[in-house]
Write an enzyme that holds these catalytic residues in place. Structure first.
Site, PDB file in Angstrom:
ATOM      1  N   TYR A 286       0.818  -1.215   0.000  1.00  0.00           N
ATOM      2  CA  TYR A 286       0.000   0.000   0.000  1.00  0.00           C
ATOM      3  C   TYR A 286       0.857   1.274   0.000  1.00  0.00           C
ATOM      4  CZ  TYR A 286      -4.723  -1.870   0.191  1.00  0.00           C
ATOM      5  OH  TYR A 286      -5.912  -2.455  -0.135  1.00  0.00           O
ATOM      6  N   GLU A 293       1.463   6.411  -7.058  1.00  0.00           N
ATOM      7  CA  GLU A 293       0.363   7.291  -7.433  1.00  0.00           C
ATOM      8  C   GLU A 293       0.734   8.757  -7.201  1.00  0.00           C
ATOM      9  OE1 GLU A 293      -3.213   6.080  -5.437  1.00  0.00           O
ATOM     10  OE2 GLU A 293      -2.953   3.978  -5.984  1.00  0.00           O
TER      11      GLU A 293
END
Length: 362
Positions: A286, A293
């Site tokens: 994550y 991102e």
């Protein structure tokens, strides 16, 4: 060196189906308990009335019992439960009429026959009432249809993300392809999987799954799909950047564990290695996915500023333009705040599924 064997104090009580023996020994080690020919044989090292020693006794039961006793050891005593072969009330515990000196009633659990019958009757009534309540609960006629849909949904998603992961791995590490053509070769399948993932919001909304609605909305609409459709899908300049490879790769690895776990859960199957991966793999993946991102957003801000794409111009007299790149900067902050919130949620889930559980000593 241990002295000769001694008899411990033993307290007993009964119900119609069970016998209870409480052996007054603390710090018990290596207990040997067996029933042969309707005789209970006990031998153990422990601390009793005569100090630390070997204690043993034998009890020949009045009537037949099951040959497999259940033993539970605590720090202060040892409890033995023996099942009677027939449900009835015994006038005494042992076959011999005279009670052994080491044996005494357990007044903490003692009931006479009428009290025991009342207790048994209450348990039967409670069982009947529970069955009546369960029979009043309406059965879902679409239960199997819903389960079948969830199995197929998770299976399709698993196959889709598996294709993405295998394709990217083979192209990069075996065929030696570059990072720069990832979007053009993988985007169609990623579009399909992420569009289908919007069904997770519907599944939560209509109660097909017990997962909360808000995390599903944040992850699918304001998370991945925003990156995929708005940032990457609308800017050709971003589609050839290496960061696309890392975004797609981290997304696919996470789903290789998540969707099979949910699919098996639909049919009440738990595979412990998969459960561990489901609630552990997110710890490195994550943050890495969020970092990729964030890099993507940072690289896209100058392009959106230069092209003015998605910017909103307000009419006169304000004559103000809200730059989409400014919204991306706000989104960048929200990305890491959302990562923190998601980490807390997933950590609680991990603690619930993988945390230490209390074990009963038998």
């Amino acid at each position: 060196m241990a002295g000769p064997s001694l008899r411990p104090h033993v307290h007993w009580a009964q119900r119609h189906r069970e016998l209870y023996l409480r052996v007054e020994l603390s710090d018990v080690q290596n207990p040997h308990i067996a029933i042969t020919d309707n005789v209970l044989h006990f031998k153990a090292q422990g601390h009793g009335a005569k100090g630390d020693n070997i204690y043993e006794f034998q009890i020949e039961f009045l009537e037949p019992v099951e040959p497999k006793p259940v033993c539970r050891v605590t720090q202060r005593q040892l409890n033995i439960t023996v099942q009677k072969k027939e449900s009835n009330w015994w006038e005494r515990l042992t076959k011999q009429e005279k009670r052994p000196l080491f044996l005494a009633p357990d007044f903490d659990r003692w009931l006479d026959e009428s009290d025991a019958e009342m207790e048994l009757k209450e348990k039967e009534e409670e069982k009947i009432n529970k069955m009546k309540i369960e029979s009043r609960v309406p059965k879902d006629p679409f239960k199997h249809l819903k389960k079948g849909y969830l199995i197929m949904y998770n299976l399709v998603q698993f196959l889709g993300f598996s294709w993405i992961f295998v394709n990217m791995t083979v192209r990069l590490f075996i065929l030696g392809k570059s990072f720069y053509d990832t979007f053009h070769t993988i985007a169609d399948m990623m579009y399909f999987c992420q569009t289908l993932a919007l069904m997770e919001i519907m599944n939560s909304l209509i109660g097909l799954v017990r997962s909360p609605l808000i995390p599903a909305v944040v992850q699918q609409v304001f998370g991945r799909n925003f990156i995929l459709f708005v940032v990457l899908g609308s800017l050709e300049e971003m589609q050839s950047k290496p960061v696309v490879f890392f975004i797609f790769y981290f997304w696919s690895i996470i789903e290789l564990f998540r969707y099979p776990y949910y699919m098996l859960s639909c049919i009440s199957i738990e595979w412990k290695p998969l459960t561990w991966l489901r609630y552990t793999a997110w710890i490195p993946l994550y943050p890495l996915g969020a970092l990729a991102e964030a890099v993507c957003i940072v690289q896209s801000i100058p392009i959106f500023s230069e092209t003015g794409k998605f910017s909103l111009g307000l009419p006169n007299p304000l004559n103000v333009t809200i730059q989409f790149s400014f919204l991306l900067q706000i989104y960048l902050i929200a990305l890491f705040l959302g990562l923190f919130v998601n980490f807390r949620h997933l950590y609680k889930q991990r603690k619930h599924h993988l945390g230490p559980k209390k074990r009963k000593m038998k």
